[in-house]
Motif scaffolding. Structure first.
Motif, PDB file in Angstrom:
ATOM      1  N   GLU A   1      57.529  48.331  37.323  1.00 50.67           N
ATOM      2  CA  GLU A   1      57.605  47.202  36.403  1.00 50.67           C
ATOM      3  C   GLU A   1      56.213  46.948  35.843  1.00 50.67           C
ATOM      4  N   PHE A   2      56.149  46.433  34.627  1.00 49.16           N
ATOM      5  CA  PHE A   2      54.877  46.206  33.958  1.00 49.16           C
ATOM      6  C   PHE A   2      54.585  44.718  33.840  1.00 49.16           C
TER       7      PHE A   2
ATOM      8  N   VAL B   1      47.033  45.581  32.233  1.00 47.12           N
ATOM      9  CA  VAL B   1      48.385  46.050  32.498  1.00 47.12           C
ATOM     10  C   VAL B   1      48.426  46.447  33.963  1.00 47.12           C
ATOM     11  N   GLU B   2      49.391  45.892  34.678  1.00 44.31           N
ATOM     12  CA  GLU B   2      49.581  46.271  36.078  1.00 44.31           C
ATOM     13  C   GLU B   2      50.963  46.869  36.229  1.00 44.31           C
ATOM     14  N   ILE B   3      51.031  47.978  36.949  1.00 42.20           N
ATOM     15  CA  ILE B   3      52.315  48.606  37.260  1.00 42.20           C
ATOM     16  C   ILE B   3      52.603  48.326  38.726  1.00 42.20           C
ATOM     17  N   VAL B   4      53.746  47.712  38.985  1.00 37.10           N
ATOM     18  CA  VAL B   4      54.142  47.376  40.349  1.00 37.10           C
ATOM     19  C   VAL B   4      55.559  47.873  40.593  1.00 37.10           C
ATOM     20  N   ASP B   5      55.870  48.091  41.857  1.00 39.15           N
ATOM     21  CA  ASP B   5      57.224  48.461  42.266  1.00 39.15           C
ATOM     22  C   ASP B   5      57.437  47.909  43.659  1.00 39.15           C
ATOM     23  N   ASP B   6      58.166  46.813  43.746  1.00 39.80           N
ATOM     24  CA  ASP B   6      58.377  46.150  45.025  1.00 39.80           C
ATOM     25  C   ASP B   6      59.191  46.999  45.991  1.00 39.80           C
ATOM     26  N   GLU B   7      59.958  47.938  45.460  1.00 41.21           N
ATOM     27  CA  GLU B   7      60.827  48.738  46.309  1.00 41.21           C
ATOM     28  C   GLU B   7      60.151  49.989  46.870  1.00 41.21           C
ATOM     29  N   ASP B   8      59.290  50.646  46.078  1.00 41.49           N
ATOM     30  CA  ASP B   8      58.694  51.897  46.533  1.00 41.49           C
ATOM     31  C   ASP B   8      57.265  52.051  46.015  1.00 41.49           C
ATOM     32  N   GLU B   9      56.332  51.362  46.649  1.00 46.03           N
ATOM     33  CA  GLU B   9      54.917  51.440  46.270  1.00 46.03           C
ATOM     34  C   GLU B   9      54.360  52.842  46.519  1.00 46.03           C
ATOM     35  N   ARG B  10      54.957  53.588  47.440  1.00 45.33           N
ATOM     36  CA  ARG B  10      54.457  54.916  47.797  1.00 45.33           C
ATOM     37  C   ARG B  10      54.427  55.833  46.574  1.00 45.33           C
ATOM     38  N   GLU B  11      55.477  55.793  45.759  1.00 43.89           N
ATOM     39  CA  GLU B  11      55.520  56.613  44.550  1.00 43.89           C
ATOM     40  C   GLU B  11      54.388  56.241  43.603  1.00 43.89           C
ATOM     41  N   LEU B  12      54.150  54.939  43.445  1.00 41.96           N
ATOM     42  CA  LEU B  12      53.077  54.500  42.550  1.00 41.96           C
ATOM     43  C   LEU B  12      51.698  54.863  43.092  1.00 41.96           C
ATOM     44  N   ARG B  13      51.542  54.839  44.387  1.00 40.76           N
ATOM     45  CA  ARG B  13      50.236  55.150  44.992  1.00 40.76           C
ATOM     46  C   ARG B  13      49.772  56.563  44.638  1.00 40.76           C
TER      47      ARG B  13
ATOM     48  N   LEU C   1      40.796  47.811  27.877  1.00 41.17           N
ATOM     49  CA  LEU C   1      41.973  47.556  28.696  1.00 41.17           C
ATOM     50  C   LEU C   1      41.732  47.945  30.145  1.00 41.17           C
ATOM     51  N   MET C   2      42.237  47.111  31.043  1.00 40.31           N
ATOM     52  CA  MET C   2      42.122  47.383  32.477  1.00 40.31           C
ATOM     53  C   MET C   2      43.527  47.688  33.007  1.00 40.31           C
ATOM     54  N   LEU C   3      43.654  48.832  33.653  1.00 45.61           N
ATOM     55  CA  LEU C   3      44.920  49.246  34.243  1.00 45.61           C
ATOM     56  C   LEU C   3      44.832  49.116  35.753  1.00 45.61           C
ATOM     57  N   ASP C   4      45.870  48.559  36.351  1.00 46.41           N
ATOM     58  CA  ASP C   4      45.980  48.507  37.804  1.00 46.41           C
ATOM     59  C   ASP C   4      47.332  49.067  38.195  1.00 46.41           C
ATOM     60  N   ILE C   5      47.360  49.787  39.276  1.00 45.80           N
ATOM     61  CA  ILE C   5      48.608  50.353  39.779  1.00 45.80           C
ATOM     62  C   ILE C   5      48.719  49.999  41.253  1.00 45.80           C
ATOM     63  N   ALA C   6      49.848  49.412  41.619  1.00 47.62           N
ATOM     64  CA  ALA C   6      50.164  49.072  43.015  1.00 47.62           C
ATOM     65  C   ALA C   6      49.080  48.200  43.652  1.00 47.62           C
TER      66      ALA C   6
END
Length: 176
Positions: free
Chosen positions: A35-36, A47-59, A90-95
């Motif tokens: 999710e963005f 922009v932050e990309i998060v996934d409450d269900e499977d952070e492992r994939e995003l990592r 732009l600042m990008l954050d993931i997980a």
């Protein structure tokens, strides 16, 4: 709010939308969910990309020491620049990687501020990349002290002073 500030926020929100569209296509191609969250912080799009269900994939998209995240951020900035015709910060954050990094760096900078206040002497931090130095400069400024960067990459570091130093080194690269 001034018209100028309103226009800046609209431009930065548009940058965030462009970035999210690009990243969404990329995630679809590699079959990774997320999710963005788009925002404007300190006069830059985030922009932050998060996934409450499977952070492992995003990592996997963060990589070792954030190397993949840094590369994705640069690619995304280029996409935004190509679309808008203007350089993007732009600042990008993931997980939550950068958020955790900011917290760790803020603690280091706060401890160094305390040390500078206790000793009255300048405090030199370990070498850091531009993003890390920017976080430290912000913490030092918020504490009412002064900071500068010295050295050349990859050995560029933040130096904390109680009073503004007479000669400041150029900080252009500390806005990552």
């Amino acid at each position: 709010m001034s018209t100028e500030k309103t226009e800046l926020i609209k431009r930065l929100e548009a940058e965030g939308d462009i970035a999210a569209d690009y990243l969404e296509e990329l995630l679809d191609i590699i079959d990774v969910g997320g999710e963005f969250e788009i925002d404007v912080e300190r006069d830059r799009a985030t922009v932050e990309i998060v996934d409450d269900e499977d952070e492992r994939e995003l990592r996997r998209l963060v990589g070792r020491d954030g190397a993949v995240l840094d590369a994705l951020q640069e690619l995304t900035r280029l996409v935004v620049q190509n679309e808008t015709g203007e350089r993007s910060r732009l600042m990008l954050d993931i997980a939550g990687h950068r958020k955790a990094q900011r917290q760790r760096l803020a603690a280091i900078a706060e401890e160094a501020v305390t040390r500078a206040q206790a000793t009255g002497e300048p405090v030199r931090l370990e070498p850091m990349n531009p993003f890390e130095r920017k976080v430290c400069h912000d913490v030092v400024s918020a504490a009412g002290l002064f900071s500068d960067s010295e050295g050349t990459p990859p050995n560029r570091r933040v130096v904390i002073y109680l009073e503004e130093p007479e000669v400041l080194v150029d900080e252009e690269d500390d806005e990552a």
